[in-house]
Design a protein around this motif. Sequence first.
Motif, PDB file in Angstrom:
ATOM      1  N   MET A   1       0.853  -1.191   0.000  1.00  0.00           N
ATOM      2  CA  MET A   1       0.000   0.000   0.000  1.00  0.00           C
ATOM      3  C   MET A   1       0.884   1.233   0.000  1.00  0.00           C
ATOM      4  N   ALA A   2       0.534   2.215  -0.838  1.00  0.00           N
ATOM      5  CA  ALA A   2       1.342   3.423  -0.958  1.00  0.00           C
ATOM      6  C   ALA A   2       1.270   4.253   0.313  1.00  0.00           C
ATOM      7  N   ARG A   3       2.336   4.935   0.585  1.00  0.00           N
ATOM      8  CA  ARG A   3       2.400   5.826   1.740  1.00  0.00           C
ATOM      9  C   ARG A   3       1.975   7.227   1.330  1.00  0.00           C
ATOM     10  N   ASN A   4       1.393   7.974   2.235  1.00  0.00           N
ATOM     11  CA  ASN A   4       1.034   9.364   1.970  1.00  0.00           C
ATOM     12  C   ASN A   4       2.207  10.269   2.324  1.00  0.00           C
ATOM     13  N   GLY A   5       2.378  11.334   1.548  1.00  0.00           N
ATOM     14  CA  GLY A   5       3.441  12.292   1.836  1.00  0.00           C
ATOM     15  C   GLY A   5       4.158  12.736   0.582  1.00  0.00           C
ATOM     16  N   PHE A   6       5.177  13.565   0.772  1.00  0.00           N
ATOM     17  CA  PHE A   6       5.985  14.087  -0.324  1.00  0.00           C
ATOM     18  C   PHE A   6       7.258  13.254  -0.464  1.00  0.00           C
ATOM     19  N   PHE A   7       7.618  12.946  -1.697  1.00  0.00           N
ATOM     20  CA  PHE A   7       8.827  12.170  -1.974  1.00  0.00           C
ATOM     21  C   PHE A   7       9.569  12.805  -3.146  1.00  0.00           C
ATOM     22  N   THR A   8      10.896  12.802  -3.054  1.00  0.00           N
ATOM     23  CA  THR A   8      11.735  13.414  -4.084  1.00  0.00           C
ATOM     24  C   THR A   8      12.702  12.379  -4.640  1.00  0.00           C
ATOM     25  N   GLY A   9      12.751  12.291  -5.959  1.00  0.00           N
ATOM     26  CA  GLY A   9      13.672  11.386  -6.632  1.00  0.00           C
ATOM     27  C   GLY A   9      14.778  12.165  -7.325  1.00  0.00           C
ATOM     28  N   LEU A  10      15.996  11.611  -7.303  1.00  0.00           N
ATOM     29  CA  LEU A  10      17.157  12.232  -7.946  1.00  0.00           C
ATOM     30  C   LEU A  10      17.805  11.206  -8.868  1.00  0.00           C
ATOM     31  N   ASP A  11      17.818  11.520 -10.160  1.00  0.00           N
ATOM     32  CA  ASP A  11      18.422  10.656 -11.164  1.00  0.00           C
ATOM     33  C   ASP A  11      19.670  11.350 -11.713  1.00  0.00           C
ATOM     34  N   ILE A  12      20.851  10.827 -11.371  1.00  0.00           N
ATOM     35  CA  ILE A  12      22.120  11.420 -11.801  1.00  0.00           C
ATOM     36  C   ILE A  12      22.587  10.672 -13.044  1.00  0.00           C
ATOM     37  N   GLY A  13      22.359  11.259 -14.210  1.00  0.00           N
ATOM     38  CA  GLY A  13      22.742  10.634 -15.456  1.00  0.00           C
ATOM     39  C   GLY A  13      24.005  11.226 -16.036  1.00  0.00           C
ATOM     40  N   THR A  14      24.494  10.607 -17.099  1.00  0.00           N
ATOM     41  CA  THR A  14      25.715  11.080 -17.741  1.00  0.00           C
ATOM     42  C   THR A  14      25.496  12.391 -18.470  1.00  0.00           C
ATOM     43  N   SER A  15      24.335  12.553 -19.099  1.00  0.00           N
ATOM     44  CA  SER A  15      24.067  13.760 -19.879  1.00  0.00           C
ATOM     45  C   SER A  15      23.156  14.746 -19.165  1.00  0.00           C
ATOM     46  N   SER A  16      22.340  14.287 -18.230  1.00  0.00           N
ATOM     47  CA  SER A  16      21.424  15.192 -17.529  1.00  0.00           C
ATOM     48  C   SER A  16      21.153  14.693 -16.124  1.00  0.00           C
ATOM     49  N   ILE A  17      20.774  15.623 -15.261  1.00  0.00           N
ATOM     50  CA  ILE A  17      20.382  15.321 -13.886  1.00  0.00           C
ATOM     51  C   ILE A  17      18.934  15.745 -13.725  1.00  0.00           C
ATOM     52  N   LYS A  18      18.111  14.816 -13.249  1.00  0.00           N
ATOM     53  CA  LYS A  18      16.679  15.072 -13.128  1.00  0.00           C
ATOM     54  C   LYS A  18      16.247  14.948 -11.677  1.00  0.00           C
ATOM     55  N   VAL A  19      15.374  15.856 -11.260  1.00  0.00           N
ATOM     56  CA  VAL A  19      14.794  15.829  -9.919  1.00  0.00           C
ATOM     57  C   VAL A  19      13.283  15.881 -10.069  1.00  0.00           C
ATOM     58  N   LEU A  20      12.587  15.008  -9.366  1.00  0.00           N
ATOM     59  CA  LEU A  20      11.128  14.978  -9.431  1.00  0.00           C
ATOM     60  C   LEU A  20      10.562  14.976  -8.024  1.00  0.00           C
ATOM     61  N   VAL A  21       9.600  15.862  -7.782  1.00  0.00           N
ATOM     62  CA  VAL A  21       8.905  15.946  -6.497  1.00  0.00           C
ATOM     63  C   VAL A  21       7.456  15.533  -6.721  1.00  0.00           C
ATOM     64  N   ALA A  22       6.976  14.591  -5.914  1.00  0.00           N
ATOM     65  CA  ALA A  22       5.609  14.108  -6.058  1.00  0.00           C
ATOM     66  C   ALA A  22       4.978  13.931  -4.690  1.00  0.00           C
ATOM     67  N   GLU A  23       3.676  13.993  -4.672  1.00  0.00           N
ATOM     68  CA  GLU A  23       2.908  13.777  -3.444  1.00  0.00           C
ATOM     69  C   GLU A  23       2.023  12.551  -3.624  1.00  0.00           C
ATOM     70  N   TYR A  24       2.087  11.659  -2.654  1.00  0.00           N
ATOM     71  CA  TYR A  24       1.219  10.492  -2.654  1.00  0.00           C
ATOM     72  C   TYR A  24       0.034  10.756  -1.729  1.00  0.00           C
ATOM     73  N   VAL A  25      -1.176  10.618  -2.285  1.00  0.00           N
ATOM     74  CA  VAL A  25      -2.407  10.775  -1.513  1.00  0.00           C
ATOM     75  C   VAL A  25      -3.321   9.609  -1.857  1.00  0.00           C
ATOM     76  N   ASN A  26      -3.595   8.768  -0.855  1.00  0.00           N
ATOM     77  CA  ASN A  26      -4.469   7.607  -1.038  1.00  0.00           C
ATOM     78  C   ASN A  26      -4.029   6.734  -2.209  1.00  0.00           C
ATOM     79  N   GLY A  27      -2.738   6.523  -2.311  1.00  0.00           N
ATOM     80  CA  GLY A  27      -2.209   5.646  -3.339  1.00  0.00           C
ATOM     81  C   GLY A  27      -2.020   6.277  -4.698  1.00  0.00           C
ATOM     82  N   GLU A  28      -2.364   7.540  -4.867  1.00  0.00           N
ATOM     83  CA  GLU A  28      -2.213   8.232  -6.142  1.00  0.00           C
ATOM     84  C   GLU A  28      -1.003   9.154  -6.098  1.00  0.00           C
ATOM     85  N   MET A  29      -0.148   9.050  -7.139  1.00  0.00           N
ATOM     86  CA  MET A  29       1.024   9.917  -7.207  1.00  0.00           C
ATOM     87  C   MET A  29       0.720  11.137  -8.045  1.00  0.00           C
ATOM     88  N   ASN A  30       0.940  12.315  -7.462  1.00  0.00           N
ATOM     89  CA  ASN A  30       0.726  13.576  -8.154  1.00  0.00           C
ATOM     90  C   ASN A  30       2.056  14.313  -8.263  1.00  0.00           C
TER      91      ASN A  30
END
Length: 465
Positions: A1-30
């Motif tokens: 079961m998904a957790r509620n709250g804010f989560f941040t992902g960091l993808d360190i690639g060779t050509s680009s670095i990506k950061v994504l911030v999402a909020e989980y509410v009742n199993g839905e990622m926004n």
Amino acid sequence: MARNGFFTGLDIGTSSIKVLVAEYVNGEMNVIGVSNVPSAGVKDGIIVDIETAATAIKTAIEQAEEKSGITIDKVNVGLPANLLQIEPTQGMIPVPSESKEIKDEDVDSVVKSALTKSITPEREVISLIPEEFIVDGFQGIRDPRGMMGIRLEMRGLIYTGPSTILHNLRKTVERAGIKVENIIISPLALTRSVLNEGEREFGATVIDMGGGQTTVASMRAQELQQTNIYPEGGDYVTKDISKVLKTSGQIAEALKFNFGTANLLEASSNEKVQVEVVGNEQPVEITERYLSEIISARIRHLLDRVKQDLERSRLLDLPGGIVIVGGGAILPGVVEIAQEIFGTNVKLHVPNQVGIRNPMFANVISLVEYVGTMTEVDVISQAAVSGEELLRRQPIDIAPKPQRHLSVSEAPVAPRAVVQPVQSFNDDRQVATNKPVRQEQNQVVQEPKQKIGDRLRGIFGSMFD
């Protein structure tokens, strides 16, 4: 079961670095914020310059904070599959409570007992995934908490990686001014995110075509079967165009995305493109067909190597076929060439999150999905791994960190793609921070005072590690 709250992902690639911030509410990622900046200090997916890479990460974090309206203090960072090893492990403990009811502390203890498995000094435990718990001989239990028993066992998989790579990863993120919440094995998260339940069970392969390298991960029976890294990616296609046509890398990149295709059947022999060539005053005309031949040669060379390794491992004929993701997969004709070479079903995965429907964001999305969907048992297991890591390997750093002024890098040129581009998020969102939200979800627990014997063992372990 998904957790509620804010989560941040960091993808360190060779050509680009990506950061994504999402909020989980009742199993839905926004998704509420995303950034994509040029990478620096990274070669073939490995950090080679801590200071330079930290500066690029800091820039990506700042852009994600601006778009999401959230202060980022912790990130879940992806670890590439370089020299990844998977080993089975098991642990067993007696249930100590008088009631014999299994609690969180017992799950933590049995995981730690499984971590006593002998590991060579140059490797570290990244993650431990419980496969099943056994209570008094009863097998197949996913969550033993609340059950009664005398003996608790656990069987699972230990994922280990080179200590040098892990140390450099942590150090770089910390130099950027943020903490590492979890280190996540990128191919494990990606296969769980991209493949559906049937593909994960019966078997499928995911090919992540990045800028500097290509990662291939095969999953079957809900487990990673094999991962391979190939030091070739989209940047190598650009370099080939630049070398053959004797033009700059910037022009080669524009030619690739604006006029290039990997499928020779789609390229026109009549359409011509003018190219500025070094040493020539006048532009040189080339056909789209000639440009396609340069691109196709590199793509075919890479996919032929992948096919040979999959055949050698008997993973080419998995029922789920092959799924392609990554920035290199955007190039037209890649799927068609892959179908021709592999002789199996091949499809392009496009994320369905609003605003980032682009295969290049599949990796960073998978990191957030992996953390957001962790079960409570998974959280306990990962905390046990982190606790062992801090006890055994963390060095004592007494030198003050110098203050640095970070420069903001220019945003990368958006590639030509058939998918929707990244859209801006509303800036009028109320500013919030991660801490209050996470404290609501995870109660802060006072750790028991450490015994003198444990403290001495920790000090001597740091000295001789």
